[in-house]
Design a protein around this motif. Structure first.
Motif, PDB file in Angstrom:
ATOM      1  N   LYS A 261      87.137  80.343  34.799  1.00 30.31           N
ATOM      2  CA  LYS A 261      87.249  82.161  35.436  1.00 30.31           C
ATOM      3  C   LYS A 261      87.909  82.750  36.308  1.00 30.31           C
ATOM      4  O   LYS A 261      89.119  83.530  36.414  1.00 30.31           O
ATOM      5  CB  LYS A 261      86.421  82.376  34.677  1.00 30.31           C
ATOM      6  CG  LYS A 261      85.547  82.088  33.767  1.00 30.31           C
ATOM      7  CD  LYS A 261      84.121  82.772  33.096  1.00 30.31           C
ATOM      8  CE  LYS A 261      83.187  82.784  31.942  1.00 30.31           C
ATOM      9  NZ  LYS A 261      82.276  82.647  31.540  1.00 30.31           N
ATOM     10  N   GLN A 278      91.957  85.006  27.610  1.00 32.54           N
ATOM     11  CA  GLN A 278      90.843  84.790  27.629  1.00 32.54           C
ATOM     12  C   GLN A 278      90.003  83.331  28.167  1.00 32.54           C
ATOM     13  O   GLN A 278      90.404  82.445  27.421  1.00 32.54           O
ATOM     14  CB  GLN A 278      89.072  85.917  26.922  1.00 32.54           C
ATOM     15  CG  GLN A 278      88.496  85.725  26.875  1.00 32.54           C
ATOM     16  CD  GLN A 278      87.685  86.114  26.060  1.00 32.54           C
ATOM     17  OE1 GLN A 278      87.861  87.142  24.529  1.00 32.54           O
ATOM     18  NE2 GLN A 278      86.593  86.234  25.953  1.00 32.54           N
ATOM     19  N   GLU A 280      87.182  81.610  28.430  1.00 37.27           N
ATOM     20  CA  GLU A 280      85.696  81.337  27.757  1.00 37.27           C
ATOM     21  C   GLU A 280      84.892  79.881  28.834  1.00 37.27           C
ATOM     22  O   GLU A 280      83.557  80.017  29.196  1.00 37.27           O
ATOM     23  CB  GLU A 280      85.299  81.380  26.851  1.00 37.27           C
ATOM     24  CG  GLU A 280      85.552  82.470  25.744  1.00 37.27           C
ATOM     25  CD  GLU A 280      85.146  82.422  24.381  1.00 37.27           C
ATOM     26  OE1 GLU A 280      84.368  82.408  23.753  1.00 37.27           O
ATOM     27  OE2 GLU A 280      85.982  82.683  23.772  1.00 37.27           O
TER      28      GLU A 280
END
Length: 341
Positions: A261, A278, A280
């Motif tokens: 991240k 994104q 995760e």
């Protein structure tokens, strides 16, 4: 400093894992007489609340065995267009089992119950293949480590029940999903007919996957593994690595996810990066501006001792793992921030 972010398959066994392997009690697993393999299979089956498990040399062989168990030649598998069993198993489903695919256009490798329902062929229409199995990949590889919500999987299960379809989970990186979503293995064991889980990715073992199902199905799997050439003799040395991974390397996946991240956050700030999916779990998928060649980015990072991979034209990938340490992470973050094109 050499830093390999090509995949989480590049890890090497730790000294502690090697010691566990060295100390393993072994026998001949072809006769089911290897105590460490038997213990390993029992541990994984119990963890998922399923009746039986079988140790395989690879996740591809475990998946291919599940397909063989769940289908007949001429049948059709419903799955996302990015599924590993379709894209990255060398056409094994057609070669080994004589089946084809109905490929659904999901979101980041994930499909919905409505899509599955609409993708089922009418069993009375004998011109079309018989829909027989639904394949789920969690986390999704090409989808950038995306994870299913358990509610979605339950909804797809109901469609499978209503239409007499087998339900298979390619859980190569399921451990990452369990940590990211705070889920429990038994939730998955209650849903799927067959599950494959890998130990040589996020959990750091040198080799091996496990296939799970009910006892009768796994008895049939033993024969198919033999046909595929997957029987091993004193494989307890390898199973010991899996046991060590189960006991020591699951919770630490949070570190891989945090670092992934942070890498994604840095990439989003860079002018030469066009898009970052994104993040995760432990996979970062990103693309660069049209004026920049993918190979330019790969080569410039390689000059700094950082290896990443090309997922597809216009799509680059980084994968964090247990051999990617904090000092390496700091270096990669700093290097990315300074890079210019």
């Amino acid at each position: 400093m050499e830093i390999n972010l090509i995949s989480d398959t590049v890890t090497k066994p730790s000294a502690e894992m090697l010691q566990a392997m060295f100390n393993a009690k072994v026998g001949d697993d072809v006769f089911k007489q290897d105590p460490t393999v038997n213990d390993f299979e029992s541990k994984v089956a119990n963890l998922f609340g399923m009746e039986a498990a079988l140790f395989f040399p690879s996740g591809t062989m475990a998946n291919q065995t599940a397909i063989k168990l769940n289908t007949n030649p001429g049948d059709q598998i419903i799955c996302d267009k990015w599924s590993h069993i379709h894209l990255y198993e060398a056409g094994g489903a057609s070669f080994n089992s004589g089946v084809n695919f109905n490929l659904l256009d999901g979101h980041r490798g994930m499909i919905t119950a409505e899509q599955v329902k609409n993708g089922i062929n009418d069993p009375e229409f004998y011109h079309a293949p018989l829909s027989k199995m639904v394949g789920i990949e969690n986390t999704t590889n090409k989808g950038g480590g995306a994870c299913y919500d358990i509610e979605t999987l339950q909804e797809i299960k109901q469609v499978c029940v209503d239409h007499n379809l087998k339900y298979h989970l390619d859980g190569a990186r399921l451990w990452n999903a369990l940590i990211a979503k705070k889920q429990h293995p038994k939730q998955f064991g209650a849903l799927f007919d067959t599950i494959s889980v890998c130990f040589s990715k996020g959990l750091g073992a040198p080799i091996g996957s496990v296939l799970l199902s009910d006892a009768e199905t796994m008895k049939k799997a033993l024969r198919i593994r033999k046909i595929f050439g997957g029987n091993l003799r004193q494989s307890g040395y390898l199973a010991a690595a899996g046991i060590y991974a189960l006991q020591n390397n699951i919770n630490r996946l949070e570190e891989d996810h945090r670092r992934a991240k942070e890498l994604g956050a840095i990439l989003q700030k860079l002018s030469w990066v066009a898009k970052v999916e994104q993040v995760e779990t432990n996979i970062i998928i990103f693309s660069v501006q049209p004026s920049i060649e993918d190979k330019e980015v790969i080569e410039k990072l390689a000059q700094k001792g950082i290896a990443i991979s090309l997922m597809a034209k216009g799509t680059l990938r980084m994968v964090t793992h247990l051999d990617y340490k904090e000092v390496m992470h700091t270096y990669v973050l700093e290097t990315l921030e300074k890079m210019a094109f």
